[in-house]
Every structure is written in structure tokens, then in C-alpha cells.
Write a protein that holds these residues in place. Structure first.
Motif, PDB file in Angstrom:
ATOM      1  N   ARG A  21       0.864  -1.182   0.000  1.00  0.00           N
ATOM      2  CA  ARG A  21       0.000   0.000   0.000  1.00  0.00           C
ATOM      3  C   ARG A  21       0.898   1.229   0.000  1.00  0.00           C
ATOM      4  NH1 ARG A  21      -4.821  -2.435   1.414  1.00  0.00           N
ATOM      5  NH2 ARG A  21      -4.632  -4.261   2.732  1.00  0.00           N
ATOM      6  N   PRO A  22       0.483   2.301  -0.615  1.00  0.00           N
ATOM      7  CA  PRO A  22       1.315   3.504  -0.681  1.00  0.00           C
ATOM      8  C   PRO A  22       1.465   4.216   0.656  1.00  0.00           C
ATOM      9  CG  PRO A  22      -0.831   3.919  -1.653  1.00  0.00           C
ATOM     10  CD  PRO A  22      -0.764   2.443  -1.372  1.00  0.00           C
ATOM     11  N   TYR A  23       0.564   3.916   1.592  1.00  0.00           N
ATOM     12  CA  TYR A  23       0.627   4.600   2.877  1.00  0.00           C
ATOM     13  C   TYR A  23       0.877   3.590   3.988  1.00  0.00           C
ATOM     14  CZ  TYR A  23      -1.722   8.026  -0.016  1.00  0.00           C
ATOM     15  OH  TYR A  23      -2.053   8.880  -1.039  1.00  0.00           O
ATOM     16  N   MET A  24       1.532   4.008   5.045  1.00  0.00           N
ATOM     17  CA  MET A  24       1.855   3.109   6.153  1.00  0.00           C
ATOM     18  C   MET A  24       1.204   3.515   7.459  1.00  0.00           C
ATOM     19  SD  MET A  24       5.888   2.269   5.495  1.00  0.00           S
ATOM     20  CE  MET A  24       6.450   3.710   4.589  1.00  0.00           C
ATOM     21  N   ARG A  25       0.620   4.712   7.520  1.00  0.00           N
ATOM     22  CA  ARG A  25       0.157   5.218   8.799  1.00  0.00           C
ATOM     23  C   ARG A  25      -1.210   4.732   9.264  1.00  0.00           C
ATOM     24  NH1 ARG A  25       2.620  11.226   9.850  1.00  0.00           N
ATOM     25  NH2 ARG A  25       4.691  10.830   8.986  1.00  0.00           N
ATOM     26  N   PRO A  26      -2.168   4.560   8.372  1.00  0.00           N
ATOM     27  CA  PRO A  26      -3.494   4.172   8.866  1.00  0.00           C
ATOM     28  C   PRO A  26      -3.516   2.786   9.487  1.00  0.00           C
ATOM     29  CG  PRO A  26      -3.645   5.129   6.672  1.00  0.00           C
ATOM     30  CD  PRO A  26      -2.198   4.877   6.941  1.00  0.00           C
ATOM     31  N   ALA A  27      -4.028   2.695  10.702  1.00  0.00           N
ATOM     32  CA  ALA A  27      -4.090   1.408  11.384  1.00  0.00           C
ATOM     33  C   ALA A  27      -4.973   0.412  10.645  1.00  0.00           C
ATOM     34  CB  ALA A  27      -4.607   1.609  12.809  1.00  0.00           C
ATOM     35  N   ARG A  28      -5.973   0.909   9.949  1.00  0.00           N
ATOM     36  CA  ARG A  28      -6.906   0.010   9.268  1.00  0.00           C
ATOM     37  C   ARG A  28      -6.245  -0.779   8.136  1.00  0.00           C
ATOM     38  NH1 ARG A  28      -7.736   5.046   7.023  1.00  0.00           N
ATOM     39  NH2 ARG A  28      -7.755   5.144   4.732  1.00  0.00           N
ATOM     40  N   LEU A  29      -5.047  -0.390   7.734  1.00  0.00           N
ATOM     41  CA  LEU A  29      -4.367  -1.085   6.643  1.00  0.00           C
ATOM     42  C   LEU A  29      -3.641  -2.349   7.111  1.00  0.00           C
ATOM     43  CD1 LEU A  29      -2.828   1.921   4.681  1.00  0.00           C
ATOM     44  CD2 LEU A  29      -5.020   0.765   4.338  1.00  0.00           C
ATOM     45  N   TYR A  30      -3.564  -2.534   8.399  1.00  0.00           N
ATOM     46  CA  TYR A  30      -2.811  -3.660   8.945  1.00  0.00           C
ATOM     47  C   TYR A  30      -3.769  -4.776   9.360  1.00  0.00           C
ATOM     48  CZ  TYR A  30       1.136  -0.474   9.033  1.00  0.00           C
ATOM     49  OH  TYR A  30       2.129   0.410   8.676  1.00  0.00           O
ATOM     50  N   ALA A  31      -3.528  -5.958   8.842  1.00  0.00           N
ATOM     51  CA  ALA A  31      -4.402  -7.097   9.125  1.00  0.00           C
ATOM     52  C   ALA A  31      -4.002  -7.841  10.398  1.00  0.00           C
ATOM     53  CB  ALA A  31      -4.379  -8.066   7.949  1.00  0.00           C
ATOM     54  N   TYR A  32      -2.744  -7.744  10.780  1.00  0.00           N
ATOM     55  CA  TYR A  32      -2.238  -8.537  11.896  1.00  0.00           C
ATOM     56  C   TYR A  32      -1.673  -7.623  12.984  1.00  0.00           C
ATOM     57  CZ  TYR A  32      -2.502 -11.897   8.125  1.00  0.00           C
ATOM     58  OH  TYR A  32      -2.948 -12.653   7.079  1.00  0.00           O
TER      59      TYR A  32
END
Length: 127
Positions: free
Chosen positions: A105-116
Motif C-alpha cells: 500500500r502507498p501509505y503506512m500510517r493508517p491502522a486500518r491497513l494492517y491485518a495482523y
């Protein structure tokens, strides 16, 4: 089943250093992004730092509050990430959570992007 196992953390005096580490176990695939979030009492969880691997390139991102004091590093082949913290202040006191995801993903900050997510490790900085 993927599990993120954190280690490190603890109690340190202001100005001191700590290192927290995390390993994704039980994974049959390589994580693309691994990072750290923290949550202080009475506050929302916030992004701290992350590292992303993509086709041989490595990118990192930091919360402005920790830039210059914290360093994120990791090994994509081993699905591990560490956070070296120096010049700690009482404002850094929080539960630190490891997070990981396999998708680019182009962004790393949003918590919702992390599955684990890991269970969290306490970091306490005394004044």
C-alpha cells in the motif's frame, strides 16, 4: 495462523533507551509492511513508525513526535521488525503494538491497513 509476538519494552528513566522487537510467526507468506503503534492511557492508538519492503526497496515512515529519536528496522525474509528508541520521555509511555500486513500500500500510517496485530508490550518512562 499468523501471530505477532513482541518482546522488549519495560521501565526506563527519562533520557534512556529501549528496544522492542516483533516477529510474525506461523506465516507462510512475507509481510510487505510492518510497523508500530502505541496507545497511552486515555488516548487513541497512534502510529509510531513503519517499514515497507517492495521489490528490493525499503521505505520507512515516522510520526513527527518520534522522528530523530526512534529508528525502525526489520528483516523481510524473517518477518521481523524492531524499534530502537532513544532519548525517551514520559510522553512516550504507552503500550506499543506491532502490526503487519502482506499487501503493498502507498501509505503506512493508517491502522486500518494492517491485518495482523500483536498483543502489545508496555513501555514506561519515568521522570
Amino acid at each position: 495462523q499468523v501471530q505477532l509476538v513482541e518482546s522488549g519494552g519495560g521501565l526506563v528513566q527519562a533520557g534512556g533507551s529501549l528496544r522492542v522487537s516483533c516477529e510474525a510467526s506461523g506465516s507462510t507468506f512475507t509481510m510487505t509492511t510492518m510497523g508500530w503503534f502505541r496507545q497511552a492511557p486515555g488516548k487513541e492508538r497512534e502510529f509510531v513508525a513503519a517499514i515497507r519492503w517492495n521489490q528490493g526497496d525499503t521505505a520507512t515512515d515516522y510520526n513527527d513526535a518520534v522522528k530523530g529519536r526512534f529508528t525502525v528496522s526489520g528483516d523481510s525474509a524473517k518477518n521481523t521488525v524492531s524499534l530502537q528508541m532513544i532519548s525517551l520521555s514520559p510522553e512516550d509511555t504507552a503500550v506499543y503494538y506491532c502490526a503487519a500486513d502482506r499487501a503493498f500500500r502507498p501509505y503506512m500510517r493508517p491502522a486500518r491497513l494492517y491485518a495482523y496485530w500483536g498483543q502489545g508490550t508496555q513501555v514506561t518512562v519515568s521522570s
